[in-house]
Design an enzyme around this catalytic site. Structure first.
Site, PDB file in Angstrom:
ATOM      1  N   HIS A 166       0.814  -1.222   0.000  1.00 41.88           N
ATOM      2  CA  HIS A 166       0.000   0.000   0.000  1.00 41.88           C
ATOM      3  C   HIS A 166       0.841   1.261   0.000  1.00 41.88           C
ATOM      4  O   HIS A 166       0.357   2.328   0.375  1.00 41.88           O
ATOM      5  CB  HIS A 166      -0.959  -0.018   1.204  1.00 41.88           C
ATOM      6  N   CYS A 184       0.831  14.077 -12.224  1.00 40.24           N
ATOM      7  CA  CYS A 184       1.741  13.355 -13.148  1.00 40.24           C
ATOM      8  C   CYS A 184       2.400  12.144 -12.484  1.00 40.24           C
ATOM      9  O   CYS A 184       3.096  11.377 -13.130  1.00 40.24           O
ATOM     10  CB  CYS A 184       2.828  14.320 -13.655  1.00 40.24           C
ATOM     11  N   CYS A 242       3.908  20.256  -7.464  1.00 42.30           N
ATOM     12  CA  CYS A 242       4.917  19.504  -8.218  1.00 42.30           C
ATOM     13  C   CYS A 242       5.778  20.470  -9.059  1.00 42.30           C
ATOM     14  O   CYS A 242       5.234  21.368  -9.718  1.00 42.30           O
ATOM     15  CB  CYS A 242       4.171  18.527  -9.128  1.00 42.30           C
ATOM     16  N   CYS A 247       4.836  19.692 -13.045  1.00 42.08           N
ATOM     17  CA  CYS A 247       3.588  20.067 -13.754  1.00 42.08           C
ATOM     18  C   CYS A 247       2.696  20.977 -12.919  1.00 42.08           C
ATOM     19  O   CYS A 247       1.599  21.336 -13.340  1.00 42.08           O
ATOM     20  CB  CYS A 247       2.818  18.795 -14.116  1.00 42.08           C
ATOM     21  N   GLY A 285      -1.284  -9.596  12.562  1.00 45.22           N
ATOM     22  CA  GLY A 285      -1.805  -8.259  12.854  1.00 45.22           C
ATOM     23  C   GLY A 285      -2.648  -7.672  11.755  1.00 45.22           C
ATOM     24  O   GLY A 285      -2.596  -6.470  11.495  1.00 45.22           O
ATOM     25  N   THR A 286      -3.451  -8.519  11.106  1.00 36.88           N
ATOM     26  CA  THR A 286      -4.353  -7.981  10.082  1.00 36.88           C
ATOM     27  C   THR A 286      -5.740  -8.582  10.259  1.00 36.88           C
ATOM     28  O   THR A 286      -5.908  -9.745  10.588  1.00 36.88           O
ATOM     29  CB  THR A 286      -3.839  -8.242   8.653  1.00 36.88           C
ATOM     30  N   ASN A 337      -2.738 -12.853  16.231  1.00 40.45           N
ATOM     31  CA  ASN A 337      -3.658 -11.735  16.405  1.00 40.45           C
ATOM     32  C   ASN A 337      -4.310 -11.897  17.774  1.00 40.45           C
ATOM     33  O   ASN A 337      -4.664 -13.016  18.148  1.00 40.45           O
ATOM     34  CB  ASN A 337      -4.731 -11.812  15.292  1.00 40.45           C
TER      35      ASN A 337
HETATM   36  C1  BV8 Z   1      -8.510  -2.116  -5.241  1.00 41.70           C
HETATM   37  C2  BV8 Z   1      -3.084   2.891   2.527  1.00 41.70           C
HETATM   38  C3  BV8 Z   1      -9.454  -2.143  -7.358  1.00 41.70           C
HETATM   39  C4  BV8 Z   1      -3.792   4.186   2.756  1.00 41.70           C
HETATM   40  C5  BV8 Z   1      -4.818   1.176   2.635  1.00 41.70           C
HETATM   41  C6  BV8 Z   1     -15.947  -5.394  -1.256  1.00 41.70           C
HETATM   42  C7  BV8 Z   1     -15.367  -6.639  -1.111  1.00 41.70           C
HETATM   43  C8  BV8 Z   1     -14.009  -6.825  -1.344  1.00 41.70           C
HETATM   44  C9  BV8 Z   1     -13.203  -5.753  -1.740  1.00 41.70           C
HETATM   45  C10 BV8 Z   1     -13.787  -4.528  -1.869  1.00 41.70           C
HETATM   46  C11 BV8 Z   1     -15.140  -4.332  -1.641  1.00 41.70           C
HETATM   47  N1  BV8 Z   1     -15.406  -3.011  -1.838  1.00 41.70           N
HETATM   48  C12 BV8 Z   1     -14.267  -2.373  -2.201  1.00 41.70           C
HETATM   49  C13 BV8 Z   1     -13.286  -3.281  -2.235  1.00 41.70           C
HETATM   50  C14 BV8 Z   1     -11.897  -3.059  -2.598  1.00 41.70           C
HETATM   51  C15 BV8 Z   1     -11.138  -2.419  -1.426  1.00 41.70           C
HETATM   52  C16 BV8 Z   1     -11.368  -3.201  -0.159  1.00 41.70           C
HETATM   53  O1  BV8 Z   1     -10.790  -4.251   0.038  1.00 41.70           O
HETATM   54  N2  BV8 Z   1     -12.231  -2.672   0.735  1.00 41.70           N
HETATM   55  C17 BV8 Z   1     -12.499  -3.359   1.977  1.00 41.70           C
HETATM   56  C18 BV8 Z   1     -12.590  -2.341   3.114  1.00 41.70           C
HETATM   57  C19 BV8 Z   1     -13.803  -4.149   1.812  1.00 41.70           C
HETATM   58  N3  BV8 Z   1      -9.751  -2.491  -1.803  1.00 41.70           N
HETATM   59  C20 BV8 Z   1      -9.221  -1.506  -2.528  1.00 41.70           C
HETATM   60  O2  BV8 Z   1      -9.824  -0.492  -2.857  1.00 41.70           O
HETATM   61  C21 BV8 Z   1      -7.800  -1.737  -3.000  1.00 41.70           C
HETATM   62  N4  BV8 Z   1      -7.741  -1.449  -4.399  1.00 41.70           N
HETATM   63  O3  BV8 Z   1      -9.229  -3.034  -4.930  1.00 41.70           O
HETATM   64  O4  BV8 Z   1      -8.461  -1.611  -6.494  1.00 41.70           O
HETATM   65  C22 BV8 Z   1      -9.191  -1.673  -8.708  1.00 41.70           C
HETATM   66  C23 BV8 Z   1      -9.223  -2.612  -9.724  1.00 41.70           C
HETATM   67  C24 BV8 Z   1      -9.018  -2.180 -10.995  1.00 41.70           C
HETATM   68  C25 BV8 Z   1      -8.762  -0.820 -11.274  1.00 41.70           C
HETATM   69  C26 BV8 Z   1      -8.709   0.097 -10.223  1.00 41.70           C
HETATM   70  C27 BV8 Z   1      -8.922  -0.326  -8.935  1.00 41.70           C
HETATM   71  C28 BV8 Z   1      -6.846  -0.795  -2.300  1.00 41.70           C
HETATM   72  C29 BV8 Z   1      -6.769  -1.172  -0.844  1.00 41.70           C
HETATM   73  C30 BV8 Z   1      -5.654  -0.362  -0.175  1.00 41.70           C
HETATM   74  C31 BV8 Z   1      -6.251   0.731   0.685  1.00 41.70           C
HETATM   75  N5  BV8 Z   1      -5.179   1.429   1.401  1.00 41.70           N
HETATM   76  N6  BV8 Z   1      -3.802   1.816   3.225  1.00 41.70           N
HETATM   77  C32 BV8 Z   1      -3.569   4.676   4.156  1.00 41.70           C
HETATM   78  O5  BV8 Z   1      -2.941   3.967   4.965  1.00 41.70           O
HETATM   79  O6  BV8 Z   1      -4.022   5.808   4.428  1.00 41.70           O
HETATM   80  S1  BV8 Z   1      -5.624  -0.042   3.479  1.00 41.70           S
HETATM   81  C33 BV8 Z   1      -5.421   0.064   5.156  1.00 41.70           C
HETATM   82  O7  BV8 Z   1      -6.137  -1.083   5.650  1.00 41.70           O
HETATM   83  C34 BV8 Z   1      -4.015  -0.097   5.706  1.00 41.70           C
HETATM   84  O8  BV8 Z   1      -3.027  -0.324   4.737  1.00 41.70           O
HETATM   85  C35 BV8 Z   1      -4.174  -1.342   6.581  1.00 41.70           C
HETATM   86  O9  BV8 Z   1      -3.020  -2.039   6.721  1.00 41.70           O
HETATM   87  C36 BV8 Z   1      -5.146  -2.075   5.761  1.00 41.70           C
HETATM   88  C37 BV8 Z   1      -5.728  -3.339   6.243  1.00 41.70           C
HETATM   89  O10 BV8 Z   1      -6.150  -3.182   7.542  1.00 41.70           O
HETATM   90  P1  BV8 Z   1      -5.331  -4.015   8.644  1.00 41.70           P
HETATM   91  O11 BV8 Z   1      -3.876  -3.838   8.406  1.00 41.70           O
HETATM   92  O12 BV8 Z   1      -5.843  -5.398   8.669  1.00 41.70           O
HETATM   93  O13 BV8 Z   1      -5.675  -3.202   9.920  1.00 41.70           O
HETATM   94  P2  BV8 Z   1      -6.982  -3.379  10.831  1.00 41.70           P
HETATM   95  O14 BV8 Z   1      -7.047  -2.225  11.757  1.00 41.70           O
HETATM   96  O15 BV8 Z   1      -8.143  -3.713   9.957  1.00 41.70           O
HETATM   97  O16 BV8 Z   1      -6.661  -4.703  11.685  1.00 41.70           O
HETATM   98  C38 BV8 Z   1      -5.606  -4.662  12.636  1.00 41.70           C
HETATM   99  C39 BV8 Z   1      -5.557  -6.054  13.232  1.00 41.70           C
HETATM  100  O17 BV8 Z   1      -4.465  -6.067  14.155  1.00 41.70           O
HETATM  101  C40 BV8 Z   1      -6.804  -6.397  14.023  1.00 41.70           C
HETATM  102  O18 BV8 Z   1      -7.237  -7.706  13.623  1.00 41.70           O
HETATM  103  C41 BV8 Z   1      -6.335  -6.410  15.470  1.00 41.70           C
HETATM  104  O19 BV8 Z   1      -6.985  -7.403  16.247  1.00 41.70           O
HETATM  105  C42 BV8 Z   1      -4.876  -6.751  15.315  1.00 41.70           C
HETATM  106  N7  BV8 Z   1      -4.002  -6.303  16.400  1.00 41.70           N
HETATM  107  C43 BV8 Z   1      -4.202  -5.295  17.287  1.00 41.70           C
HETATM  108  N8  BV8 Z   1      -3.131  -5.242  18.149  1.00 41.70           N
HETATM  109  C44 BV8 Z   1      -2.283  -6.228  17.774  1.00 41.70           C
HETATM  110  C45 BV8 Z   1      -2.820  -6.899  16.670  1.00 41.70           C
HETATM  111  N9  BV8 Z   1      -2.207  -7.945  16.078  1.00 41.70           N
HETATM  112  C46 BV8 Z   1      -1.029  -8.337  16.592  1.00 41.70           C
HETATM  113  N10 BV8 Z   1      -0.439  -7.739  17.653  1.00 41.70           N
HETATM  114  C47 BV8 Z   1      -1.026  -6.681  18.265  1.00 41.70           C
HETATM  115  N11 BV8 Z   1      -0.431  -6.104  19.330  1.00 41.70           N
HETATM  116 ZN    ZN Z   2       3.400  16.655 -11.500  1.00 41.87          ZN
END
Ligand code: BV8
Ligand code: ZN
Length: 249
Positions: free
Chosen positions: A122, A133, A150, A153, A190-191, A216
């Site tokens: 990500h 750009c 930028c 551009c 952790g996901t 987790n």
């Molecule tokens: C794409 C960067 C398509 C930005 C991030 C419906 C069904 C399926 C998919 C989709 C849908 N609707 C939309 C989609 C697609 C969408 C998606 O998956 N949505 C989800 C919400 C349903 N995905 C996208 O849009 C991706 N792109 O699909 O493009 C496409 C195709 C063709 C042409 C054009 C486009 C892009 C996804 C990337 C988004 N960007 N981050 C930013 O950071 O600002 S995602 C963001 O969530 C972070 O990167 C994060 O890492 C990620 C995942 O979350 P987790 O890491 O799992 O974090 P979370 O808080 O959820 O969980 C933490 C876990 O840790 C918990 O379980 C907790 O219990 C545990 N924990 C807590 N403490 C501890 C621990 N574990 C261990 N030790 C501890 N101490």
């Molecule tokens: Zn530019």
């Protein structure tokens, strides 16, 4: 020491005999460094929801709000240090002959802990790129109250992270699936395994016959199908797993 390590034969064998290993991390690996996770209460998105801010549309509608959110997160992250979980994964890279680290995180803490090869699915919050750009600018300035322009551009800077609805970097995505499909041992750490396409990696590993271990404190949507779940914080569990491997190999 974790009881399971001595009681579960399949787990022992996987940790001591397998050579091709993949680790997938999410926001939870950085939780013990103080970086708020995404979906837990009080997490990053407690105040906002992802659709509001981590999208190109949100940036086009209100670049200032999105920019301030990222500058706030960058300020948080720049104060944070890797935790024992990050260091244990850096040590795993040295322990296993064929090791890949895939992260959903954008905080750069794996590299800070010494991991050499990190597939950042990500992107990285400590880099900017031009919204128009795509030119990438390394390094950030926390004093930039509004998005700079930028020099190529004149477009606005945006963080060099993958927003919802955006494609992941194809080279990284390809490498992540390649290593997942050929590994013997896969860790999901952790996901919440909710964000795709990263969330399909543990499933892909299972389908390819790998032994899948989850770490987790809470059960997740994949807990019922992985081979073993360590329920607890990765900062405590990972160092014990690494010690076990070093002591019994
Ligand atoms: C794409 C960067 C398509 C930005 C991030 C419906 C069904 C399926 C998919 C989709 C849908 N609707 C939309 C989609 C697609 C969408 C998606 O998956 N949505 C989800 C919400 C349903 N995905 C996208 O849009 C991706 N792109 O699909 O493009 C496409 C195709 C063709 C042409 C054009 C486009 C892009 C996804 C990337 C988004 N960007 N981050 C930013 O950071 O600002 S995602 C963001 O969530 C972070 O990167 C994060 O890492 C990620 C995942 O979350 P987790 O890491 O799992 O974090 P979370 O808080 O959820 O969980 C933490 C876990 O840790 C918990 O379980 C907790 O219990 C545990 N924990 C807590 N403490 C501890 C621990 N574990 C261990 N030790 C501890 N101490
Ligand atoms: Zn530019």
């Amino acid at each position: 020491m974790l009881d399971e390590l001595n009681q579960k034969e399949g787990l022992r064998r996987a940790l001591l005999n397998f050579r091709r290993v993949v680790v997938l991390t999410g926001a939870g690996i950085s939780a013990e460094s103080g970086v708020p996770t995404f979906r837990e209460k009080g997490g990053l998105w407690g105040k906002y929801n992802p659709e509001e801010l981590a999208t190109a549309r949100a940036f086009q509608k209100n670049p200032q709000l999105v920019w301030e959110w990222y500058q706030w997160r960058r300020g948080l992250i720049s104060e944070m240090k890797p935790n024992p979980g990050h260091y244990a994964i850096a040590e795993m890279e040295r322990l296993f002959d064929d090791f890949s680290l895939i992260t959903q995180n954008v905080d750069g803490l794996h590299r800070a802990a010494g991991s050499k090869i990190v597939l950042e699915m990500h992107g990285n919050i400590m880099r900017n790129k031009c919204f128009d750009c795509g030119k990438v600018f390394d390094g950030i300035n926390l004093k930039d109250k509004e998005p700079p322009r930028c020099d190529g551009c004149g477009g606005l800077y945006r963080p060099d992270v993958v927003w919802f609805g955006e494609m992941l970097p194809s080279d990284v995505l390809y490498a992540a699936f390649q290593s997942t499909q050929s590994c013997e041992l896969f860790f999901s750490i952790g996901t919440s395994a909710l964000v795709h396409p990263a969330a399909s990696l543990p499933i892909e590993a299972m389908h390819s016959g790998a032994y899948v271990i989850e770490i987790n404190p809470q059960p997740t949507v994949i807990s019922h199908s992985v081979d073993h779940t360590f329920l607890g914080p990765s900062g405590e569990i990972l160092p014990q797993i690494v010690d076990f491997i070093k002591a019994n190999r």
